[in-house]
Each structure stands twice: as structure tokens, then as C-alpha cells.
Motif scaffolding. Structure first.
Motif, PDB file in Angstrom:
ATOM      1  N   THR A 119      -1.947  -4.655  -8.760  1.00  0.00           N
ATOM      2  CA  THR A 119      -3.151  -4.542  -7.936  1.00  0.00           C
ATOM      3  C   THR A 119      -4.328  -5.210  -8.631  1.00  0.00           C
ATOM      4  O   THR A 119      -4.568  -4.976  -9.826  1.00  0.00           O
ATOM      5  CB  THR A 119      -3.496  -3.065  -7.665  1.00  0.00           C
ATOM      6  N   THR A 123      -9.251  -6.434  -2.265  1.00  0.00           N
ATOM      7  CA  THR A 123      -8.097  -5.818  -2.920  1.00  0.00           C
ATOM      8  C   THR A 123      -6.849  -6.637  -2.604  1.00  0.00           C
ATOM      9  O   THR A 123      -6.561  -6.912  -1.426  1.00  0.00           O
ATOM     10  CB  THR A 123      -7.892  -4.372  -2.438  1.00  0.00           C
ATOM     11  N   LYS A 141      -7.504  -4.492 -12.818  1.00  0.00           N
ATOM     12  CA  LYS A 141      -6.101  -4.856 -12.637  1.00  0.00           C
ATOM     13  C   LYS A 141      -5.239  -3.692 -13.073  1.00  0.00           C
ATOM     14  O   LYS A 141      -5.511  -3.055 -14.093  1.00  0.00           O
ATOM     15  CB  LYS A 141      -5.761  -6.107 -13.453  1.00  0.00           C
ATOM     16  N   MET A 164      -2.676  -6.796  -3.462  1.00  0.00           N
ATOM     17  CA  MET A 164      -1.536  -6.058  -4.004  1.00  0.00           C
ATOM     18  C   MET A 164      -0.253  -6.829  -3.741  1.00  0.00           C
ATOM     19  O   MET A 164      -0.071  -7.391  -2.659  1.00  0.00           O
ATOM     20  CB  MET A 164      -1.440  -4.673  -3.364  1.00  0.00           C
ATOM     21  N   ASN A 222       1.594   2.634  -3.383  1.00  0.00           N
ATOM     22  CA  ASN A 222       0.493   2.624  -4.340  1.00  0.00           C
ATOM     23  C   ASN A 222      -0.247   3.943  -4.482  1.00  0.00           C
ATOM     24  O   ASN A 222      -1.307   3.976  -5.087  1.00  0.00           O
ATOM     25  CB  ASN A 222      -0.527   1.533  -3.947  1.00  0.00           C
ATOM     26  N   ARG A 254       0.822  -1.215   0.000  1.00  0.00           N
ATOM     27  CA  ARG A 254       0.000   0.000   0.000  1.00  0.00           C
ATOM     28  C   ARG A 254       0.852   1.259   0.000  1.00  0.00           C
ATOM     29  O   ARG A 254       0.476   2.277  -0.584  1.00  0.00           O
ATOM     30  CB  ARG A 254      -0.911   0.014   1.223  1.00  0.00           C
TER      31      ARG A 254
END
Length: 676
Positions: free
Chosen positions: A409, A386, A425, A388, A156, A153
Motif C-alpha cells: 500500500t 491510495t 508505505k 494498493m 487490507n 482492499r
């Protein structure tokens, strides 16, 4: 000159406090020639984590500098950073959101002790709800942190704000630390807070922090409007801002444990508030009946394992529940009484491999589950998964530092009453470089980063307006800059930084009229180009013993234009509420327990709508804030008392950050803080 928001009761409080202040000062001056270390020394901030391989320097406020600001919330402090716009709707409890380099508040990741705060309903975090009382450091990063040992995260978002809370520190064999404060002032403000630190063992400690805030939120303001063509005064009146009251309570508890080759951190947090929404001043309507109640709780933890060798592991976990109660009791509209609940479960594992002394590689895996319920008719009740994964590497070779990352992601939504949207995606790479030749004080840097933000639940599923097939909003950032660090004699440090940047936002989500009149939908229609220049300078001096002086300057030049379609009347116009020129200045002086602080904020001309025409023009505004404090060492060698008086908007300027949301004029605050 008028003082129109300091009530008679407040004036009495301040006069009594001033009398007490000078009595105590006189009594202490004979017995105290200098302060003890318990007052002078400010513990080193370690959790804000200046990375050992920082490529892109961050902007920081920490320790004593942060504690002395004329700021109540984190949002107020962030106004002093370059490239930042804070949307402020006014008052103590007014909603405040942050926008970094004009990419929008949805592209800003807000982290609390290293774990992201989320809001899947509207994608924005109200930074006005976070008091500075328990905050030890605030850092802002363009792009991302210069750190690869972190969750996926963290990589991101286009920009990040990190809030680091106070950690227990014990000196002189102490096992207990206590601090208590109370603030009062304009808007009928009453704001007590207390904290306690307890050492459980040589390796473990706990901390507790609690705060209560109550304010009527009422202040008088001047409402003046001119005809944009003739300059004639249309109306000019003074009124009182109503329905801006707030009652809020924050409670936190944390556990810190340092084990052999391991660090453990656990946090429990609860924030409850009941506040009015003052609303816009339009059509001579001065009162609103909207209210918002919040009850936000989360539990989070971090376990960092550092076994002997070339491997490290950081595991994060979080459970959160956010409840919102919205009411609209205006007699002129339909009565509304709705409750919303968001829940989140989040886990992350970051792995760091040291391949050589100069080369690290990390792999991070994250998973998050969010859902939302509401007592609305036919509400979609969405659930979001979610996933990642991030791969990153950092290299340091002589004067060269480099960092690169790639995040993948996957987002999957499910709903109860509508067709499920497609799985989304995204691949988001980033590259950061920095070079400092030898011992040269000059360093150059550059980065390029791609990022995106998911459509919020409001974008996708809001009744009669949402669009479940929206694509993510994408950004591309390019930055080049330099920094210069000098020190000599009484000049403890001189830091100069300058950056030029170009950002592009595509597939921007906008509300667009479609079909029947008054029917709108959300579409990926927008495209924005942002060009900017940030420059900052800071200096610290120690001219004589027991004295220090530091100053900071920030300036931003920014062009953020809408390039969606040549057919639009606002094509290549500056986007709403982004000034071309903005800046800030601050000065902090200390001498023998006295402290003087001054800050200046400037925001240039803006436009309130997409078309840059005279009817949408918003005047520039600026504020001056000043505070004076005195620290006293009490008879107990390990106890201290601080008295601080602040005056904000010293020149009593009338201004709006957001049109029709008048901001307070001159206002004052008194703080008493005891610690031992």
C-alpha cells in the motif's frame, strides 16, 4: 414492573393490530392447512458467497433467519456474533459502530455489495444507518474472506463486515415482484418501505428499494448512580431522553445482467437524514442542541468476466459523495454551524489464474482518490491518493486448504494550507491454513495476519490537535481454532466452533496533552495486547413435518490490556469498554406459518476509562428480545402477508452501553409485510 416507553398511542396501535391479526388468523385457519411455497420457501442466498475454498469459516446471518431478527439495523444484528462489541449511543437514530476483537472500529472494513464503504474524516462507518429491510445477508470475517478473487482492499483490514442486498428472484414465469411493509411502535416510530423487481429479459433484471424512517426518539429512562465506595444512592430519577429524533430516507436501484461468460452489477444509492444528537447525561443536563444532517450518495458497479479457460477478471468502480451538516445550538456554548463534504473515486481490477485444478493465483490492483472540504476557517482541505496491489494464492490438496496474500500500500496526502506529510508505505502479509482429514467431521485451522489503518483526516489535520506526521496504526493477529460439523436424523446440523487468538496493536493513535493547558495533539503512543477465546455452537432440528427449530450460542472471553508504558497508572489494565465476558443466545422456531424468535445478549463488567478503578467501573448488562409472527397465504397463490410483533428488552432493564448514554427500556414494534 413498569412499561415506561410505550406511549398510549402506541398501545392503541398495537391493540388494533392484534385484533386485526387474530381476525385474519381465524379467517385463514379454516381455508388454509399449510402455506404455499411462496411463503415457505426461502430462496438460496448466493451473493453472500460461501467461498468454494473457505479456510476460515465466517459468521453469517442470512435469508429468513436475518429477516426474523428483533433488529432494526445491521448493528443490532451484529451483536449476536462472537468477538464483537457494538458501541451504541441509544435510540433509533443513535450512532452505532462495531469493534472486532478489541482492535478498534478503525480496523474494521465495511463492504456494501462487495465494495468498501469509506469515511476518511473519522474512519468509522455508522452501521445504525443501514436498515435490514433490503439486506439479504450479513457476514463477519476475522482476518479476511477465504477468497482470493477480490479487490486489494478486501485483503487490507483486520476484520470485515459484508452486507449483501437482496437480489431479484422470479418463480413460476413471473416477471414482476413487489413487496411493501410498514413498521410502527415505540418512540413514535413510523417506518414504511417498498421494493420492486422487474425482469427485463431472461438474462437481465432491475430492482428498486425505498424506505422512510421517522421517530421522535423520546423514551423515559431511570438514571441512578451510587457512591462507588459506600454504595449509597447519590441520586435516582426518571427522565425523558430528548433530541433523539430522526427523519431519514433511503433509495436504491440496481441492475443485474448475466451475459455469456460475464456478470454485470450496477448500484445507485442515496441516504439522507436529519437527526438530533441526544448527548451525554452529565451535570443534570438532559437536553442538547446538537444536530447532524447527512446526504450520502454513491454509484458503484462490478463486471466479472469468466471466459472459457483458466482466467477470470473482476473490475470494480465507485464514485461517492458524503455531505455532513453539523450544528450545535446550545446556549451554554459557542454556536457551531459547519458543513463537510467528502468525495471518493475508486477503481479495482482483480485477475484470477487457475494454474491447476487445485492451485489458484490472483493479482489485484486498486487506486482510490479521496478529498475533503469544509467551511471551517483555515481548513487544510486534504486530498489523499491510495494505491494498493495484492498478490494471493490458494491451494486445496486432499484435506488441506491454504491461502496466502501480500498487499503493498502506498498513501500520499496533499493539503492546501499545511506542509504535506510524507508518503506512507506498508507491506501486509497473511497466511491461512485449514485441515480436515478425509471425511472426518472435525477440522482445524490457523492464521497469522499483519494489517494497518491509515490516520484519518481528523487525526492528521484537525484544527489545533491534528498531527500530520502520524504513522499508520499497525496490528498483528494470530488465531488457532477447530470446527465440528455433525448431522443425523432429525438433527439436520450441529456445528461447534472454538478459536483462541492473540492480537497486538502498535503505534496506536491517541490524543495526548502537550504544551499549553487544554492543548492536545495526536501521537503514536499506544500499544495494546489482546488475548481471547471465542466459542459458538448452533443446531438445527426438524422434529416433525412442517416444523423446524434452530438455536445458537456464542461466548467470548477476552483480555485486552494497555501495555504502552510501565510508568502509566493503567499499565496492563483492561482497555475501556471491552468486557472480559460476553455472549449471546438465539432460538428460532417455526410451525405451519407461525414463528417464534428469542434472543439474549450479555455484556459483562467493563471500565469507562483507562484506569481499572472503582470510579470507572461499568455494571454488566443483558437484554431479552422476543417476537411472534404469522405468515398467511392470500387468495392469490403468489401473494403472502406477514404480521410480526416484537418486544425488545423484555425485562425492562436500565443499562448504558456507553456511560451516560442511557439505552431504551422495554419497547415494542409491529411489522406488516405484503409480498407478491
Amino acid at each position: 414492573m413498569r412499561i415506561n416507553i410505550i406511549s398510549h398511542g402506541t398501545v392503541r396501535h398495537l391493540l388494533c393490530a392484534a385484533a386485526l391479526y387474530f381476525i385474519v388468523s381465524a379467517g385463514q385457519s379454516a381455508a388454509q392447512s399449510s402455506l404455499t411455497d411462496s411463503v415457505h420457501a426461502i430462496g438460496e442466498v448466493t451473493v453472500a458467497a460461501r467461498s468454494f475454498r473457505e479456510v476460515i469459516p465466517s459468521q453469517k446471518l442470512q435469508g429468513e433467519e436475518l429477516a426474523r431478527l428483533c433488529s432494526h439495523s445491521v448493528a443490532d444484528a451484529l451483536r449476536l456474533f462472537a468477538g464483537v462489541q457494538v458501541k451504541d449511543y441509544g435510540g433509533v437514530g443513535g450512532i452505532k459502530t462495531i469493534n472486532i476483537r478489541s482492535m478498534g472500529s478503525h480496523h474494521v472494513g465495511v463492504f456494501y455489495d462487495g465494495v468498501q464503504l469509506s469515511n476518511v474524516q473519522n474512519g468509522q462507518v455508522d452501521l445504525g444507518a443501514f436498515s435490514l429491510d433490503n439486506i439479504e445477508a450479513v457476514t463477519l470475517h476475522n482476518g479476511q474472506r477465504s477468497e482470493i478473487f477480490q479487490s486489494a482492499r478486501d485483503f487490507n483490514t483486520a476484520g470485515t463486515v459484508y452486507m449483501w442486498t437482496r437480489r431479484p428472484r422470479f418463480a413460476n414465469g413471473k416477471s414482476l415482484g413487489v413487496s411493501a411493509s410498514v413498521k410502527t411502535g415505540s418512540f413514535d416510530l413510523v417506518n414504511p418501505a417498498a421494493s420492486a423487481d422487474l425482469k427485463l429479459s431472461p438474462r437481465s433484471s432491475v430492482s428498486f428499494s425505498a424506505e422512510h424512517l421517522r421517530s421522535s426518539g423520546e423514551y423515559t429512562f431511570r438514571y441512578r448512580r451510587q457512591n462507588p465506595q459506600t454504595g449509597a444512592i447519590v441520586y435516582d430519577t426518571t427522565a425523558c431522553r430528548h433530541n433523539g429524533d430522526i427523519t431519514a430516507t433511503r433509495v436504491e436501484a440496481a441492475l443485474f445482467s448475466s451475459l455469456p461468460n460475464a456478470e454485470l452489477y450496477l448500484k445507485l444509492y442515496n441516504y439522507t437524514s436529519d437527526r438530533g444528537v441526544p448527548g451525554a447525561i452529565v451535570n443534570n443536563v438532559w437536553r442538547r442542541g446538537e444536530r447532524i444532517g447527512d446526504n450520502n450518495s454513491f454509484a458503484q458497479g462490478t463486471l466479472t468476466l469468466t471466459p472459457q479457460g483458466l482466467y477470470k477478471l473482476k473490475a470494480l468502480g465507485k464514485w461517492a459523495m458524503y455531505r455532513t451538516h453539523y450544528q450545535n445550538n446550545d446556549t451554554s456554548s459557542i454556536k457551531v454551524d459547519n458543513r463537510y463534504t467528502q468525495r471518493e473515486a475508486y477503481a479495482s481490477a482483480a485477475n484470477l489464474f487457475r494454474l491447476t485444478p487445485a492451485w489458484d493465483v490472483s493479482i489485484a490492483l486498486d487506486a482510490a482518490w479521496n478529498d475533503m472540504t469544509a467551511d471551517l476557517y483555515n481548513f487544510a482541505e486534504p486530498t489523499r491518493w491510495t494505491f494498493m496491489s495484492a498478490v494471493a494464492t490458494s491451494v486445496a490438496w486432499r484435506g488441506l486448504k491454504a491461502q496466502a496474500s501480500l498487499v503493498v500500500t502506498l498513501v500520499s496526502d496533499r493539503t492546501e494550507r499545511t506542509a504535506d506529510p510524507p508518503t506512507r508505505k506498508a507491506w501486509t502479509p497473511a497466511v491461512f491454513l485449514s485441515f480436515r482429514p478425509g471425511s472426518c467431521p472435525l477440522a482445524v485451522r490457523a492464521f497469522a495476519k499483519k494489517s494497518f489503518r491509515m490516520p484519518t483526516f481528523n487525526d492528521l489535520y484537525y484544527a489545533d490537535m491534528g498531527n500530520s506526521i502520524l504513522s499508520p496504526e499497525k496490528t498483528m493477529q494470530y488465531n488457532a481454532g477447530l470446527s465440528l460439523n455433525l448431522s443425523s436424523g432429525i438433527l439436520q446440523s450441529l456445528v461447534f466452533q472454538a478459536d483462541v487468538y492473540y492480537n497486538e496493536v502498535t503505534d496506536k493513535i491517541v490524543a495526548y496533552p502537550k504544551g499549553q493547558q487544554f492543548r492536545w495533539t495526536m501521537l503514536n503512543l499506544g500499544k495494546v495486547e489482546i488475548r481471547g477465546f471465542d466459542v459458538s455452537a448452533s443446531a438445527s432440528l426438524a422434529p416433525v413435518a412442517e416444523a423446524s427449530l434452530s438455536a445458537k450460542l456464542q461466548y467470548t472471553l477476552q483480555q485486552a490490556i494497555d501495555v504502552t508504558s510501565r510508568a502509566d497508572a493503567y499499565y496492563r489494565d483492561q482497555i475501556p469498554y471491552v468486557p472480559r465476558h460476553s455472549g449471546s443466545a438465539s432460538l428460532v422456531a417455526s410451525w405451519r406459518g407461525w414463528g417464534l424468535d428469542y434472543s439474549f445478549i450479555y455484556t459483562g463488567e467493563r471500565w469507562s476509562q483507562q484506569e481499572n478503578i472503582i470510579y470507572n467501573y461499568v455494571m454488566p448488562w443483558y437484554t431479552h428480545d422476543v417476537s411472534l409472527l404469522r405468515d398467511f397465504a392470500l387468495r392469490r397463490a403468489d401473494a403472502s402477508l406477514r404480521i410480526q410483533v416484537e418486544v425488545n428488552n423484555l425485562l425492562d432493564q436500565d443499562y448504558d452501553v456507553i456511560v451516560n448514554y442511557p439505552m431504551p427500556g422495554r419497547n415494542a414494534r409491529l411489522t406488516l409485510r405484503y409480498s407478491m
